[in-house]
Design a protein around this motif. Structure first.
Motif, PDB file in Angstrom:
ATOM      1  N   PHE A   1       0.820  -1.215   0.000  1.00 12.02           N
ATOM      2  CA  PHE A   1       0.000   0.000   0.000  1.00 12.02           C
ATOM      3  C   PHE A   1       0.850   1.260   0.000  1.00 12.02           C
ATOM      4  CE2 PHE A   1      -3.639  -2.423   2.185  1.00 12.02           C
ATOM      5  CZ  PHE A   1      -4.044  -2.910   0.950  1.00 12.02           C
TER       6      PHE A   1
ATOM      7  N   PRO B   1      -0.157  -6.549   9.144  1.00 13.65           N
ATOM      8  CA  PRO B   1      -1.220  -6.127   8.222  1.00 13.65           C
ATOM      9  C   PRO B   1      -2.616  -6.406   8.732  1.00 13.65           C
ATOM     10  CG  PRO B   1       0.033  -8.004   7.353  1.00 13.65           C
ATOM     11  CD  PRO B   1       0.781  -7.495   8.539  1.00 13.65           C
TER      12      PRO B   1
ATOM     13  N   ASP C   1      -5.147  -3.280   8.690  1.00 12.73           N
ATOM     14  CA  ASP C   1      -6.393  -3.316   7.936  1.00 12.73           C
ATOM     15  C   ASP C   1      -7.621  -3.192   8.827  1.00 12.73           C
ATOM     16  OD1 ASP C   1      -4.935  -3.579   5.650  1.00 12.73           O
ATOM     17  OD2 ASP C   1      -5.244  -5.727   5.427  1.00 12.73           O
TER      18      ASP C   1
ATOM     19  N   SER D   1      -7.778   2.843   7.345  1.00 14.32           N
ATOM     20  CA  SER D   1      -8.287   2.753   5.988  1.00 14.32           C
ATOM     21  C   SER D   1      -7.221   3.219   5.006  1.00 14.32           C
ATOM     22  CB  SER D   1      -9.556   3.597   5.822  1.00 14.32           C
ATOM     23  OG  SER D   1      -9.250   4.971   5.984  1.00 14.32           O
TER      24      SER D   1
ATOM     25  N   ARG E   1     -10.390   1.097   0.863  1.00 15.89           N
ATOM     26  CA  ARG E   1     -10.586  -0.078   1.711  1.00 15.89           C
ATOM     27  C   ARG E   1     -10.796   0.469   3.117  1.00 15.89           C
ATOM     28  NH1 ARG E   1     -10.255  -3.497   6.202  1.00 15.89           N
ATOM     29  NH2 ARG E   1      -9.741  -5.626   5.593  1.00 15.89           N
TER      30      ARG E   1
ATOM     31  N   ALA F   1     -12.831  -7.504   4.698  1.00 16.64           N
ATOM     32  CA  ALA F   1     -12.548  -6.531   3.658  1.00 16.64           C
ATOM     33  C   ALA F   1     -13.800  -6.131   2.891  1.00 16.64           C
ATOM     34  CB  ALA F   1     -11.508  -7.096   2.693  1.00 16.64           C
TER      35      ALA F   1
ATOM     36  N   TYR G   1     -14.954  -2.670  -0.035  1.00 16.95           N
ATOM     37  CA  TYR G   1     -14.329  -1.656  -0.873  1.00 16.95           C
ATOM     38  C   TYR G   1     -15.372  -0.645  -1.339  1.00 16.95           C
ATOM     39  CZ  TYR G   1     -11.007  -5.427  -0.776  1.00 16.95           C
ATOM     40  OH  TYR G   1     -10.180  -6.424  -0.316  1.00 16.95           O
TER      41      TYR G   1
ATOM     42  N   SER H   1      -7.948  -7.138  -3.418  1.00 10.63           N
ATOM     43  CA  SER H   1      -8.512  -8.014  -2.381  1.00 10.63           C
ATOM     44  C   SER H   1      -7.553  -9.122  -1.980  1.00 10.63           C
ATOM     45  CB  SER H   1      -9.834  -8.636  -2.880  1.00 10.63           C
ATOM     46  OG  SER H   1      -9.605  -9.612  -3.883  1.00 10.63           O
TER      47      SER H   1
ATOM     48  N   LYS I   1      -4.445  -8.621  -1.477  1.00 17.17           N
ATOM     49  CA  LYS I   1      -3.397  -8.020  -0.658  1.00 17.17           C
ATOM     50  C   LYS I   1      -3.889  -7.533   0.696  1.00 17.17           C
ATOM     51  CE  LYS I   1       0.122  -8.510  -3.323  1.00 17.17           C
ATOM     52  NZ  LYS I   1       1.283  -9.325  -2.882  1.00 17.17           N
ATOM     53  N   THR I   2      -5.201  -7.427   0.874  1.00 17.26           N
ATOM     54  CA  THR I   2      -5.737  -6.983   2.158  1.00 17.26           C
ATOM     55  C   THR I   2      -6.140  -8.195   2.986  1.00 17.26           C
ATOM     56  OG1 THR I   2      -7.925  -6.753   1.157  1.00 17.26           O
ATOM     57  CG2 THR I   2      -6.554  -4.786   1.254  1.00 17.26           C
TER      58      THR I   2
ATOM     59  N   ASP J   1      -8.260 -10.656   5.230  1.00 15.41           N
ATOM     60  CA  ASP J   1      -9.650 -11.034   5.471  1.00 15.41           C
ATOM     61  C   ASP J   1      -9.646 -12.452   6.029  1.00 15.41           C
ATOM     62  OD1 ASP J   1     -12.376 -11.966   5.189  1.00 15.41           O
ATOM     63  OD2 ASP J   1     -12.720 -10.250   3.863  1.00 15.41           O
TER      64      ASP J   1
END
Length: 238
Positions: free
Chosen positions: A91, A146, A150, A154, A171, A177, A179, A201, A203-204, A206
């Motif tokens: 990010f 992370p 997350d 944001s 995000r 997650a 968006y 999605s 990389k984030t 959940d």
């Protein structure tokens, strides 16, 4: 342009939620504040399988395909290539490649938000530790983990070019997650935006995606992959 494609292109703001499963993955598009989806992007595969493309369907014409997404690329309903999403390493501006739409050119990213700032600090610390041969900064500490970033911060990634105001994806903070998309140039393909959201999605964090990773057979797609290689399936088509 089909009825579904036209309906999709009329969306200037929409929210995206993801349902992860062992045998299918679905991205639901809704107008802000509304419950009923206006479109969906679906494939009968787990999220990390690229054997089959995602098919995009608009609610106004649910049986017709409004576009395809696969291998970071987007296609129209008639399988014309729209463009491609670059790599997403992290990010920060330096870790996000441009999005390219063939009739608009290169849309370059700008990352804002606390999550992006935290990730930039983390990346700078990591570079400094390697350059000066310092002890590595553990990624598990709360400041840079992370999962924590997350959940409590944001991040917004905006893409724009010399002749296009582009689009932006946020995000929001949260354990699962979701968006928020805002399109500032009506010429931007919403299917290409979905191709970017799909890659973001991955990389984030959940926990639902992690559960799929733990319960899905990693060798389930091997037979299909072999068949594709025999047929000479290319990455340039959905």
């Amino acid at each position: 342009m089909t009825v579904g494609e036209k309906a999709l292109q009329e969306l200037d703001r929409f929210d995206v939620a993801v349902d992860y499963g062992r045998k299918e993955t679905t991205f639901w598009l809704r107008r802000p504040g509304e419950e009923v989806p206006v479109a969906r992007m679906h494939k009968a595969r787990p999220y990390d399988s690229d054997i089959d493309p995602y098919r995009v369907h608009a609610a106004v014409d649910p049986d017709a395909v409004a576009g395809f997404v696969r291998f970071r690329k987007a296609w129209t309903a008639d399988r014309t290539l729209i463009g491609e999403v670059g790599r997403i390493v992290g990010f920060t501006d330096r870790e996000t490649d441009p999005v390219v739409q063939h009739d608009l050119g290169e849309l370059r990213p700008t990352v804002t938000g606390l999550a992006g700032g935290v990730r930039r600090v983390d990346a700078a610390l990591d570079r400094a530790s390697r350059k000066h041969r310092l002890l590595p900064i553990p990624n598990g500490i709360p400041f840079v983990d992370p999962r924590v970033v997350d959940a409590f911060t944001s991040v917004t990634i905006a893409f724009a070019g010399p002749d296009s105001a582009g689009f932006e994806v946020t995000r929001p903070a949260g354990v699962t997650a979701a968006y928020e998309v805002a399109v500032h140039d009506p010429r931007v393909s919403r299917v290409l935006v979905l191709a970017y959201v799909e890659r973001l999605s991955r990389k984030t964090f959940d926990p639902r995606r992690t559960a799929v990773d733990l319960t899905t057979n990693p060798f389930a797609d091997l037979a299909d992959m072999r068949r594709q290689r025999k047929r000479g399936t290319e990455r340039d088509r959905p």
